[in-house]
Design a protein around this motif. Structure first.
Motif, short mmCIF file in Angstrom:
data_model
loop_
_atom_site.label_atom_id
_atom_site.label_comp_id
_atom_site.label_asym_id
_atom_site.label_seq_id
_atom_site.Cartn_x
_atom_site.Cartn_y
_atom_site.Cartn_z
N VAL A 103 2.40 7.71 -4.51
CA VAL A 103 3.21 7.62 -3.29
C VAL A 103 2.39 8.28 -2.18
CG1 VAL A 103 5.37 8.28 -2.17
CG2 VAL A 103 5.33 7.81 -4.64
N ILE A 104 2.18 7.56 -1.09
CA ILE A 104 1.30 8.09 -0.03
C ILE A 104 1.99 7.98 1.32
CG2 ILE A 104 -0.96 7.84 1.10
CD1 ILE A 104 -1.80 6.31 -1.56
N THR A 105 2.19 9.13 1.97
CA THR A 105 2.75 9.08 3.34
C THR A 105 1.60 9.12 4.35
OG1 THR A 105 3.00 11.47 3.69
CG2 THR A 105 4.79 10.35 2.51
N GLY A 106 1.86 8.53 5.50
CA GLY A 106 0.80 8.40 6.50
C GLY A 106 -0.22 7.37 6.05
N ALA A 107 0.25 6.35 5.31
CA ALA A 107 -0.66 5.37 4.69
C ALA A 107 -1.11 4.27 5.65
CB ALA A 107 0.03 4.74 3.47
N GLY A 140 -6.67 1.95 -10.39
CA GLY A 140 -5.68 1.17 -11.14
C GLY A 140 -4.26 1.68 -10.98
N MET A 141 -4.01 2.43 -9.91
CA MET A 141 -2.65 2.95 -9.69
C MET A 141 -1.78 1.91 -8.95
SD MET A 141 -3.31 6.94 -8.65
CE MET A 141 -1.71 7.54 -9.21
N LYS A 142 -0.48 2.03 -9.15
CA LYS A 142 0.48 1.26 -8.35
C LYS A 142 0.76 2.06 -7.08
CE LYS A 142 2.47 -0.28 -12.66
NZ LYS A 142 3.43 0.12 -13.69
N LEU A 143 1.03 1.37 -5.99
CA LEU A 143 1.15 2.07 -4.70
C LEU A 143 2.54 1.97 -4.09
CD1 LEU A 143 -2.14 0.78 -2.96
CD2 LEU A 143 -1.86 2.82 -4.39
N VAL A 144 3.00 3.10 -3.59
CA VAL A 144 4.22 3.15 -2.77
C VAL A 144 3.78 3.77 -1.44
CG1 VAL A 144 6.56 4.04 -2.56
CG2 VAL A 144 5.64 3.47 -4.83
N LEU A 145 3.71 2.95 -0.41
CA LEU A 145 3.17 3.42 0.87
C LEU A 145 4.28 3.69 1.88
CD1 LEU A 145 0.16 0.92 1.31
CD2 LEU A 145 0.29 3.03 -0.05
N ALA A 146 4.09 4.74 2.66
CA ALA A 146 5.09 5.09 3.68
C ALA A 146 4.40 5.48 4.97
CB ALA A 146 5.95 6.24 3.19
N ASP A 147 5.01 5.08 6.08
CA ASP A 147 4.49 5.44 7.41
C ASP A 147 5.54 4.97 8.42
OD1 ASP A 147 2.74 5.57 9.86
OD2 ASP A 147 1.17 5.88 8.38
N VAL A 148 5.46 5.50 9.63
CA VAL A 148 6.28 4.94 10.71
C VAL A 148 5.58 3.72 11.32
CG1 VAL A 148 7.56 7.02 11.36
CG2 VAL A 148 5.29 6.65 12.33
N ASP A 149 4.31 3.54 10.98
CA ASP A 149 3.50 2.48 11.56
C ASP A 149 3.42 1.30 10.56
OD1 ASP A 149 1.51 0.83 12.51
OD2 ASP A 149 0.06 2.43 12.86
N GLU A 150 4.34 0.33 10.74
CA GLU A 150 4.38 -0.79 9.78
C GLU A 150 3.16 -1.71 9.87
OE1 GLU A 150 8.73 -1.87 8.58
OE2 GLU A 150 8.71 -1.38 10.73
N PRO A 151 2.70 -2.09 11.08
CA PRO A 151 1.48 -2.91 11.14
C PRO A 151 0.29 -2.18 10.49
CG PRO A 151 2.57 -2.86 13.28
CD PRO A 151 3.30 -1.88 12.42
N ALA A 178 15.06 7.85 0.40
CA ALA A 178 15.07 6.39 0.22
C ALA A 178 13.72 5.92 -0.34
CB ALA A 178 15.36 5.70 1.54
N LEU A 179 12.67 6.61 0.03
CA LEU A 179 11.33 6.29 -0.50
C LEU A 179 11.27 6.58 -2.01
CD1 LEU A 179 8.39 5.44 0.38
CD2 LEU A 179 7.90 7.89 0.52
N ALA A 180 11.87 7.69 -2.40
CA ALA A 180 11.90 8.03 -3.84
C ALA A 180 12.70 6.98 -4.61
CB ALA A 180 12.50 9.42 -4.03
N THR A 181 13.77 6.51 -4.02
CA THR A 181 14.57 5.45 -4.66
C THR A 181 13.73 4.18 -4.79
OG1 THR A 181 16.56 6.39 -3.70
CG2 THR A 181 16.73 4.12 -4.47
N LEU A 182 12.97 3.86 -3.75
CA LEU A 182 12.10 2.67 -3.79
C LEU A 182 11.09 2.80 -4.94
CD1 LEU A 182 11.08 0.00 -2.36
CD2 LEU A 182 9.44 1.47 -1.17
N ALA A 183 10.49 3.99 -5.09
CA ALA A 183 9.49 4.20 -6.15
C ALA A 183 10.15 4.02 -7.52
CB ALA A 183 8.89 5.60 -6.03
N ARG A 184 11.35 4.58 -7.66
CA ARG A 184 12.06 4.49 -8.96
C ARG A 184 12.41 3.05 -9.26
NH1 ARG A 184 15.76 8.40 -7.80
NH2 ARG A 184 17.26 6.73 -7.48
N GLU A 185 12.98 2.36 -8.25
CA GLU A 185 13.44 0.99 -8.50
C GLU A 185 12.28 0.01 -8.67
OE1 GLU A 185 16.22 0.24 -5.35
OE2 GLU A 185 17.83 1.38 -6.36
N SER A 186 11.16 0.26 -7.98
CA SER A 186 10.02 -0.67 -8.05
C SER A 186 9.17 -0.43 -9.29
CB SER A 186 9.12 -0.53 -6.82
OG SER A 186 9.85 -0.62 -5.64
#
Ligand code: NAD
Length: 285
Positions: free
Chosen positions: A10-14, A30-41, A74-82
């Motif tokens: 899980v990476i913030t500021g990604a 080979g890791m799975k990624l959960v990316l977070a940022d306020v900058d979607e583009p 909500a990000l933690a929920t996304l990581a769990r559910e994904s």
């Protein structure tokens, strides 16, 4: 955590700078990624770049303001559910506002502290319980050399990064006392080239109130811009060192070796008790 293959990062500021490079290195492992940022583009660009090198990377992303606890949860929920968990959490998003402390506004303090300190606190609060339940994990907090030695004009940023070092050390002790199989790393780089010099680009409108540009603030901004853009170690190299620290369960990461000498010199100044340690003079020595 020796083997990162198949684990979840899980990476913030990604969406930029170091976060983007951390995402690349994690995908390469080979890791799975959960990316977070306020900058979607920015995140979309990070993912597009990674998919060129690792076409089958498993990745999700979410717009998250790390200063808001409910959004990090909500990000933690996304990581769990994904991906059914989160193994390595990089609390990396960070911003900077500079100038003499007496010119700083309440909004300057709220913005920088919100992202740099609360962002790390909420990352710990939202993900460590998940790691404890799954029986393994690693937290990486991006602090800074500014978490140890204080340059002029960076009062809020310096305070926020000292807090990140304090939080990281305390977290490591708390986890040790809990006999948890969760590691901690605190990353403490000096300047390296990224878009942090334009951190205001993602400042929320409700915290926009800042002082008019004074000569002192202008001087500080130009000094920092020069130092960042002339940094000799790249974000890519720092990302590699950081992920390697996770693999070797290494707590402190000082990519710029000179910082360790400055920390010693600061301790000597404390021993003398007379004057505050002058980081700028120490850096030139
Ligand atoms: N570049 C340097 O010289 C330097 C030196 C020491 C430490 N750092 C630290 O490295 C980390 C990464 O910064 P960078 O240099 O890659 O800068 P950057 O500006 O390139 O990247 C920072 C990212 O954080 C994101 N962000 C800002 N506010 C956010 C919020 N509220 N919620 C979620 N994301 C948010 C930005 O959109 C951006 O994508 C920061 O913690 C910074 O303090 C940088």
């Amino acid at each position: 955590m020796k083997n990162l293959q198949g684990k979840v990062a899980v990476i913030t500021g990604a969406g930029s700078g170091l976060g983007r490079e951390l995402a690349k290195v994690c995908a390469g492992r080979g890791m799975k990624l959960v990316l977070a940022d306020v900058d979607e583009p920015g995140m979309a660009q990070t993912l597009a770049g990674i998919r060129k090198a690792v076409p089958d990377v498993a990745a999700v992303s979410m717009r998250v303001d790390v200063s808001k606890l409910d959004e990090v949860q909500a990000l933690a929920t996304l990581a769990r559910e994904s991906f059914d968990g989160a193994h390595v959490v990089f609390n990396n998003a960070g911003v900077s506002a500079g100038g003499p402390l007496w010119e700083a506004t309440e909004a300057d303090w709220q913005w920088v502290t919100g992202v740099n300190v609360y962002g790390v606190a909420w990352g710990i609060q939202s993900f460590v319980p998940l790691m404890l339940a799954q029986g393994e994990g690693h937290v990486v907090n991006t602090a800074s050399a500014a978490g140890w030695v204080n340059a002029p004009g960076g009062g809020i940023y310096n305070a926020s990064k000292h807090a990140v070092v304090a939080i990281s050390e305390t977290l490591a002790f708390d986890l040790r006392m809990a006999e948890a199989n969760v590691g901690v790393t605190v990353l403490c780089p000096a300047f390296f080239p990224t878009a942090i010099v334009d951190a205001e680009r993602n400042r929320p409108p409700e915290l926009a109130d800042t002082a008019p540009m004074s000569e002192a603030r202008k001087f500080h901004q130009e000094m920092v811009r020069h130092a960042v853009m002339h940094g000799r170690i790249s974000a890519e190299e720092i990302a590699e060192m950081t992920v390697s620290a996770v693999e070797h369960d290494q707590f402190y990461v000082f990519p710029h070796k000179k910082i360790k000498q400055l920390i010693k010199a600061r301790a000597e100044a404390a021993e003398r008790e007379q004057e505050p340690f002058d980081t700028m003079a120490g850096a030139k020595a």
